[in-house]
Design an enzyme around this catalytic site. Structure first.
Site, PDB file in Angstrom:
ATOM      1  N   CYS A   1      -5.255  -2.878   2.459  1.00  0.00           N
ATOM      2  CA  CYS A   1      -5.049  -2.814   3.915  1.00  0.00           C
ATOM      3  C   CYS A   1      -6.310  -3.031   4.737  1.00  0.00           C
ATOM      4  O   CYS A   1      -6.766  -4.149   4.884  1.00  0.00           O
ATOM      5  CB  CYS A   1      -4.352  -1.517   4.300  1.00  0.00           C
ATOM      6  SG  CYS A   1      -3.730  -1.618   5.992  1.00  0.00           S
TER       7      CYS A   1
ATOM      8  N   LYS B   1      -9.252   2.478  -2.425  1.00  0.00           N
ATOM      9  CA  LYS B   1      -9.568   1.920  -1.100  1.00  0.00           C
ATOM     10  C   LYS B   1     -10.902   2.440  -0.548  1.00  0.00           C
ATOM     11  O   LYS B   1     -11.141   3.653  -0.514  1.00  0.00           O
ATOM     12  CB  LYS B   1      -8.435   2.268  -0.143  1.00  0.00           C
ATOM     13  CG  LYS B   1      -8.546   1.690   1.258  1.00  0.00           C
ATOM     14  CD  LYS B   1      -7.269   2.021   2.038  1.00  0.00           C
ATOM     15  CE  LYS B   1      -7.261   1.484   3.441  1.00  0.00           C
ATOM     16  NZ  LYS B   1      -5.985   1.802   4.129  1.00  0.00           N
TER      17      LYS B   1
ATOM     18  N   GLU C   1       0.860  -1.201   0.000  1.00  0.00           N
ATOM     19  CA  GLU C   1       0.000   0.000   0.000  1.00  0.00           C
ATOM     20  C   GLU C   1       0.893   1.248   0.000  1.00  0.00           C
ATOM     21  O   GLU C   1       1.872   1.305   0.747  1.00  0.00           O
ATOM     22  CB  GLU C   1      -0.845  -0.021   1.280  1.00  0.00           C
ATOM     23  CG  GLU C   1      -1.697   1.220   1.502  1.00  0.00           C
ATOM     24  CD  GLU C   1      -2.376   1.227   2.885  1.00  0.00           C
ATOM     25  OE1 GLU C   1      -1.793   0.682   3.855  1.00  0.00           O
ATOM     26  OE2 GLU C   1      -3.489   1.769   2.986  1.00  0.00           O
TER      27      GLU C   1
ATOM     28  N   ASN D   1      -0.191  -1.116   5.541  1.00  0.00           N
ATOM     29  CA  ASN D   1       0.662  -0.424   6.516  1.00  0.00           C
ATOM     30  C   ASN D   1      -0.037  -0.584   7.842  1.00  0.00           C
ATOM     31  O   ASN D   1      -1.017   0.124   8.125  1.00  0.00           O
ATOM     32  CB  ASN D   1       0.765   1.070   6.181  1.00  0.00           C
ATOM     33  CG  ASN D   1       1.722   1.348   5.040  1.00  0.00           C
ATOM     34  OD1 ASN D   1       2.898   1.602   5.258  1.00  0.00           O
ATOM     35  ND2 ASN D   1       1.218   1.294   3.816  1.00  0.00           N
TER      36      ASN D   1
ATOM     37  N   GLU E   1      -6.024   8.739   7.560  1.00  0.00           N
ATOM     38  CA  GLU E   1      -6.516   8.358   6.222  1.00  0.00           C
ATOM     39  C   GLU E   1      -7.859   9.007   5.906  1.00  0.00           C
ATOM     40  O   GLU E   1      -8.140   9.346   4.774  1.00  0.00           O
ATOM     41  CB  GLU E   1      -6.603   6.839   6.101  1.00  0.00           C
ATOM     42  CG  GLU E   1      -5.236   6.200   5.992  1.00  0.00           C
ATOM     43  CD  GLU E   1      -5.299   4.799   5.462  1.00  0.00           C
ATOM     44  OE1 GLU E   1      -5.856   4.586   4.379  1.00  0.00           O
ATOM     45  OE2 GLU E   1      -4.788   3.900   6.154  1.00  0.00           O
TER      46      GLU E   1
ATOM     47  N   ASN F   1      -6.549   6.439  -1.987  1.00  0.00           N
ATOM     48  CA  ASN F   1      -5.532   5.439  -1.683  1.00  0.00           C
ATOM     49  C   ASN F   1      -5.787   4.301  -2.680  1.00  0.00           C
ATOM     50  O   ASN F   1      -6.783   3.580  -2.569  1.00  0.00           O
ATOM     51  CB  ASN F   1      -5.709   4.982  -0.223  1.00  0.00           C
ATOM     52  CG  ASN F   1      -4.595   4.080   0.237  1.00  0.00           C
ATOM     53  OD1 ASN F   1      -3.891   3.478  -0.563  1.00  0.00           O
ATOM     54  ND2 ASN F   1      -4.436   3.970   1.547  1.00  0.00           N
TER      55      ASN F   1
HETATM   56  N1  CDT Z   1      -3.397   1.383   6.308  1.00  0.00           N
HETATM   57  C1  CDT Z   1      -4.360   0.810   7.033  1.00  0.00           C
HETATM   58  O1  CDT Z   1      -5.484   0.665   6.580  1.00  0.00           O
HETATM   59  N2  CDT Z   1      -4.029   0.467   8.309  1.00  0.00           N
HETATM   60  C2  CDT Z   1      -4.966  -0.031   9.247  1.00  0.00           C
HETATM   61  C3  CDT Z   1      -4.559   0.306  10.620  1.00  0.00           C
HETATM   62  C4  CDT Z   1      -5.652   0.072  11.580  1.00  0.00           C
HETATM   63  S1  CDT Z   1      -5.064  -0.177  13.165  1.00  0.00           S
HETATM   64  C5  CDT Z   1      -5.875  -1.671  13.576  1.00  0.00           C
HETATM   65  C6  CDT Z   1      -5.159  -1.545   9.172  1.00  0.00           C
HETATM   66  O2  CDT Z   1      -6.301  -1.984   9.156  1.00  0.00           O
HETATM   67  O3  CDT Z   1      -4.190  -2.290   9.176  1.00  0.00           O
END
Ligand code: CDT
Length: 311
Positions: free
Chosen positions: A172, A127, A47, A197, A146, A110
């Protein structure tokens, strides 16, 4: 003849704030060459693979924010990836921050693209499930902005006929939602590609920090099994600008089993020769949607209960 697709999950180590696009692209091209040398047909990057994950810090200045985004793909900076893919005859999936202007209005997404072995773009995904918040959380050690920096994707979940199978993308946080895999699988998706991430600390809910790896793998394994598809999850791992992120890049079979997994928090290729026909026992038997799904009953039950929790 089995339908074999050798896929590389190209885990990325941290990228510093100062690193140029050219440096990152050179790193991705190296991974692409190494993947092709090991027989891969498709390489999946993470990502927002071209930069540090800037949603982790507060940016006020619009020009500064825009600098993290790509206005076109390919662009002069990213062209080497497309050229090398064509030269090597390898496909790729790339996550990036997309800035587009429509009818004079700026939009930020995204995004990920699926690129064919001739360097042409097969499909794009924006996304849908954006985590975090849109306001500043000064008491947090890092931000999760985000919802401030991106709009909710407007292209839906789509699957494409590609690489000898049916391929879908998500990004993600999407991997944690059952709807993601189901909407893709209803279109026949045999392979779901995603980058992530994921910090190993959740400032709002530190009591579940120790479950970060588990919930990550649980979501992808359940998605794979319940929808009879391969899932390829690719991390941006390690400590990036003070934020520690999980690794655990993994390739998961339609059985739900992890068949390959990363063992570092740096740049690493996780490779597996995926037999796309392994989706059949699940798609044709156990989870044959046409035969066994009972959607009309789900709706009936929801109507009877009012779809609200019992008091
Ligand atoms: N980038 C991304 O979507 N990260 C989120 C962080 C959430 S913290 C549980 C993820 O779902 O991994």
């Amino acid at each position: 003849m089995p339908r074999l697709l050798t896929i590389a999950a190209a885990q990325s180590g941290p990228i510093s704030r100062q690193t140029s696009r050219a440096e990152v692209v050179a790193r991705l091209v190296e991974q692409m060459r190494a993947a092709r040398a090991r027989g891969c047909d498709l390489i999946v990057f993470t990502e927002c693979a071209l930069t540090a994950f800037f949603s982790h810090w507060w940016i006020e200045d619009e020009a500064e924010l825009d600098a993290w985004f790509e206005r076109a793909l390919p662009s002069p900076a990213t062209q080497p990836l497309f050229d090398e893919a064509r030269r090597l005859g390898i496909g790729f999936c790339l996550g990036y921050a997309e800035l587009t202007v429509e009818a004079g209005v700026k939009h930020r997404y995204n995004t990920s693209v699926l690129v064919d072995t001739d360097g042409s773009i097969i499909g794009k995904y924006r996304k849908i499930h954006l985590p975090g918040y849109a306001d500043r959380h000064p008491h947090h050690p890092f931000q999760n902005l985000e919802k401030r920096y991106f709009e909710v994707g407007n292209l839906g979940f789509r699957a494409w006929r590609a690489f000898g199978g049916v391929v879908g993308m998500c990004i993600c946080n999407d991997r944690r939602w059952v709807e993601t895999y189901r909407v893709l699988a209803l279109q026949g998706a045999e392979v779901v590609l995603l980058g992530y991430n994921t910090p190993d600390h959740i400032p709002d809910q530190p009591e579940i920090d120790h479950l970060c790896d588990f919930h990550h793998l649980l979501s992808m394994q359940a998605g794979a099994y319940q929808n009879g598809c391969w899932v390829v999850g690719v991390a941006k791992a390690g400590v990036e600008e003070g934020v520690s992120q999980i690794g655990q890049s993994a390739i998961i079979a339609p059985s739900g089993e992890i068949v390959a997994r990363s063992s570092t928090l740096g740049d690493e290729l996780v490779i597996y020769r995926c037999d796309l026909d392994l989706v059949k026992p699940y798609k044709e038997r156990l989870f044959n949607f046409a035969k066994h799904r009972r959607i009309e009953h789900y709706q009936l039950i929801a109507t009877q209960t009012g779809a609200t929790p019992p008091r």
